[in-house]
Design a protein around this motif. Structure first.
Motif, PDB file in Angstrom:
ATOM      1  N   TRP A 135      10.272  28.257 -33.405  1.00  0.00           N
ATOM      2  CA  TRP A 135      10.351  29.490 -34.189  1.00  0.00           C
ATOM      3  C   TRP A 135      10.145  30.711 -33.314  1.00  0.00           C
ATOM      4  CZ3 TRP A 135      12.803  30.107 -38.380  1.00  0.00           C
ATOM      5  CH2 TRP A 135      12.873  29.103 -39.329  1.00  0.00           C
ATOM      6  N   PHE A 136       9.224  30.618 -32.371  1.00  0.00           N
ATOM      7  CA  PHE A 136       8.968  31.721 -31.451  1.00  0.00           C
ATOM      8  C   PHE A 136      10.230  32.063 -30.660  1.00  0.00           C
ATOM      9  CE2 PHE A 136       7.739  33.130 -27.185  1.00  0.00           C
ATOM     10  CZ  PHE A 136       6.998  34.264 -27.503  1.00  0.00           C
ATOM     11  N   ILE A 137      10.914  31.053 -30.160  1.00  0.00           N
ATOM     12  CA  ILE A 137      12.149  31.251 -29.396  1.00  0.00           C
ATOM     13  C   ILE A 137      13.227  31.859 -30.300  1.00  0.00           C
ATOM     14  CG2 ILE A 137      14.015  30.096 -28.142  1.00  0.00           C
ATOM     15  CD1 ILE A 137      11.450  30.257 -26.531  1.00  0.00           C
ATOM     16  N   LEU A 138      13.385  31.322 -31.502  1.00  0.00           N
ATOM     17  CA  LEU A 138      14.411  31.828 -32.414  1.00  0.00           C
ATOM     18  C   LEU A 138      14.154  33.275 -32.821  1.00  0.00           C
ATOM     19  CD1 LEU A 138      14.993  28.707 -34.689  1.00  0.00           C
ATOM     20  CD2 LEU A 138      16.486  29.613 -32.900  1.00  0.00           C
ATOM     21  N   ILE A 139      12.913  33.606 -33.101  1.00  0.00           N
ATOM     22  CA  ILE A 139      12.571  34.985 -33.448  1.00  0.00           C
ATOM     23  C   ILE A 139      12.813  35.898 -32.250  1.00  0.00           C
ATOM     24  CG2 ILE A 139      10.635  36.520 -34.007  1.00  0.00           C
ATOM     25  CD1 ILE A 139       9.591  34.288 -35.844  1.00  0.00           C
ATOM     26  N   GLY A 140      12.459  35.448 -31.062  1.00  0.00           N
ATOM     27  CA  GLY A 140      12.696  36.237 -29.854  1.00  0.00           C
ATOM     28  C   GLY A 140      14.178  36.473 -29.605  1.00  0.00           C
ATOM     29  N   GLY A 164      15.885  40.101 -29.675  1.00  0.00           N
ATOM     30  CA  GLY A 164      16.648  40.582 -28.518  1.00  0.00           C
ATOM     31  C   GLY A 164      18.035  41.048 -28.915  1.00  0.00           C
ATOM     32  N   PHE A 165      18.677  40.304 -29.806  1.00  0.00           N
ATOM     33  CA  PHE A 165      19.989  40.694 -30.288  1.00  0.00           C
ATOM     34  C   PHE A 165      19.915  42.028 -31.032  1.00  0.00           C
ATOM     35  CE2 PHE A 165      23.075  40.637 -33.799  1.00  0.00           C
ATOM     36  CZ  PHE A 165      24.243  40.667 -33.066  1.00  0.00           C
ATOM     37  N   LEU A 166      18.941  42.151 -31.938  1.00  0.00           N
ATOM     38  CA  LEU A 166      18.788  43.395 -32.703  1.00  0.00           C
ATOM     39  C   LEU A 166      18.406  44.570 -31.812  1.00  0.00           C
ATOM     40  CD1 LEU A 166      16.950  42.000 -35.852  1.00  0.00           C
ATOM     41  CD2 LEU A 166      19.348  42.692 -35.659  1.00  0.00           C
ATOM     42  N   ALA A 167      17.553  44.336 -30.841  1.00  0.00           N
ATOM     43  CA  ALA A 167      17.161  45.407 -29.918  1.00  0.00           C
ATOM     44  C   ALA A 167      18.345  45.856 -29.082  1.00  0.00           C
ATOM     45  CB  ALA A 167      16.017  44.946 -29.014  1.00  0.00           C
ATOM     46  N   GLY A 168      19.203  44.933 -28.695  1.00  0.00           N
ATOM     47  CA  GLY A 168      20.416  45.284 -27.951  1.00  0.00           C
ATOM     48  C   GLY A 168      21.337  46.162 -28.775  1.00  0.00           C
ATOM     49  N   LEU A 169      21.434  45.884 -30.073  1.00  0.00           N
ATOM     50  CA  LEU A 169      22.241  46.726 -30.958  1.00  0.00           C
ATOM     51  C   LEU A 169      21.595  48.094 -31.144  1.00  0.00           C
ATOM     52  CD1 LEU A 169      23.226  44.205 -33.788  1.00  0.00           C
ATOM     53  CD2 LEU A 169      24.654  45.042 -31.916  1.00  0.00           C
ATOM     54  N   PHE A 170      20.280  48.105 -31.293  1.00  0.00           N
ATOM     55  CA  PHE A 170      19.536  49.341 -31.515  1.00  0.00           C
ATOM     56  C   PHE A 170      19.580  50.259 -30.302  1.00  0.00           C
ATOM     57  CE2 PHE A 170      15.502  51.726 -31.474  1.00  0.00           C
ATOM     58  CZ  PHE A 170      15.635  52.412 -32.671  1.00  0.00           C
ATOM     59  N   MET A 171      19.498  49.674 -29.124  1.00  0.00           N
ATOM     60  CA  MET A 171      19.473  50.451 -27.876  1.00  0.00           C
ATOM     61  C   MET A 171      20.872  50.493 -27.266  1.00  0.00           C
ATOM     62  SD  MET A 171      16.242  51.270 -27.281  1.00  0.00           S
ATOM     63  CE  MET A 171      16.122  51.532 -25.531  1.00  0.00           C
ATOM     64  N   ARG A 172      21.875  50.860 -28.055  1.00  0.00           N
ATOM     65  CA  ARG A 172      23.257  50.909 -27.566  1.00  0.00           C
ATOM     66  C   ARG A 172      23.344  51.700 -26.273  1.00  0.00           C
ATOM     67  NH1 ARG A 172      26.392  52.712 -32.771  1.00  0.00           N
ATOM     68  NH2 ARG A 172      25.130  54.485 -32.220  1.00  0.00           N
ATOM     69  N   LEU A 187      17.272  37.111 -23.576  1.00  0.00           N
ATOM     70  CA  LEU A 187      16.119  36.789 -22.741  1.00  0.00           C
ATOM     71  C   LEU A 187      15.036  37.864 -22.880  1.00  0.00           C
ATOM     72  CD1 LEU A 187      14.860  34.931 -20.602  1.00  0.00           C
ATOM     73  CD2 LEU A 187      16.032  36.298 -18.877  1.00  0.00           C
ATOM     74  N   VAL A 188      15.466  39.122 -22.913  1.00  0.00           N
ATOM     75  CA  VAL A 188      14.522  40.223 -23.096  1.00  0.00           C
ATOM     76  C   VAL A 188      13.830  40.103 -24.460  1.00  0.00           C
ATOM     77  CG1 VAL A 188      14.403  42.718 -23.488  1.00  0.00           C
ATOM     78  CG2 VAL A 188      15.600  41.834 -21.497  1.00  0.00           C
ATOM     79  N   GLY A 189      14.546  39.613 -25.452  1.00  0.00           N
ATOM     80  CA  GLY A 189      13.950  39.405 -26.771  1.00  0.00           C
ATOM     81  C   GLY A 189      12.825  38.393 -26.753  1.00  0.00           C
TER      82      GLY A 189
END
Length: 80
Positions: free
Chosen positions: A5-10, A14-22, A33-35
């Motif tokens: 679960w920790f890996i999946l949440i991360g 990371g995917f959402l942060a990549g979208l947020f930080m366009r 990986l950053v997630g």
């Protein structure tokens, strides 16, 4: 099971942060990986602030905040 679960949440954070930080991301795989690393950082930040997360949404928010902070720091380093 908690580790999975920790890996999946991360990964999701990371995917959402990549979208947020366009424009400040490093590509799909690095953002994932950053997630994962950001999930650890987010947990530490929330712990320092005394914020407790007990469910999926809280853990996702914590990991997302950590991933955004980490992407921001990495983007500052990348500029130099």
């Amino acid at each position: 099971m908690n580790f999975i679960w920790f890996i999946l949440i991360g990964l999701l954070a990371g995917f959402l942060a990549g979208l947020f930080m366009r424009g400040k991301g490093f590509g799909f795989w690095i953002n994932l990986l950053v997630g994962i690393i950001g999930a650890i950082l987010g947990g530490m930040i929330f712990d320092w602030l005394g914020i407790v997360t007990k469910n999926f949404v809280g853990n996702l928010i914590s990991a997302f905040v950590g991933a955004v902070v980490l992407l921001f720091i990495l983007s500052l380093i990348k500029r130099r």
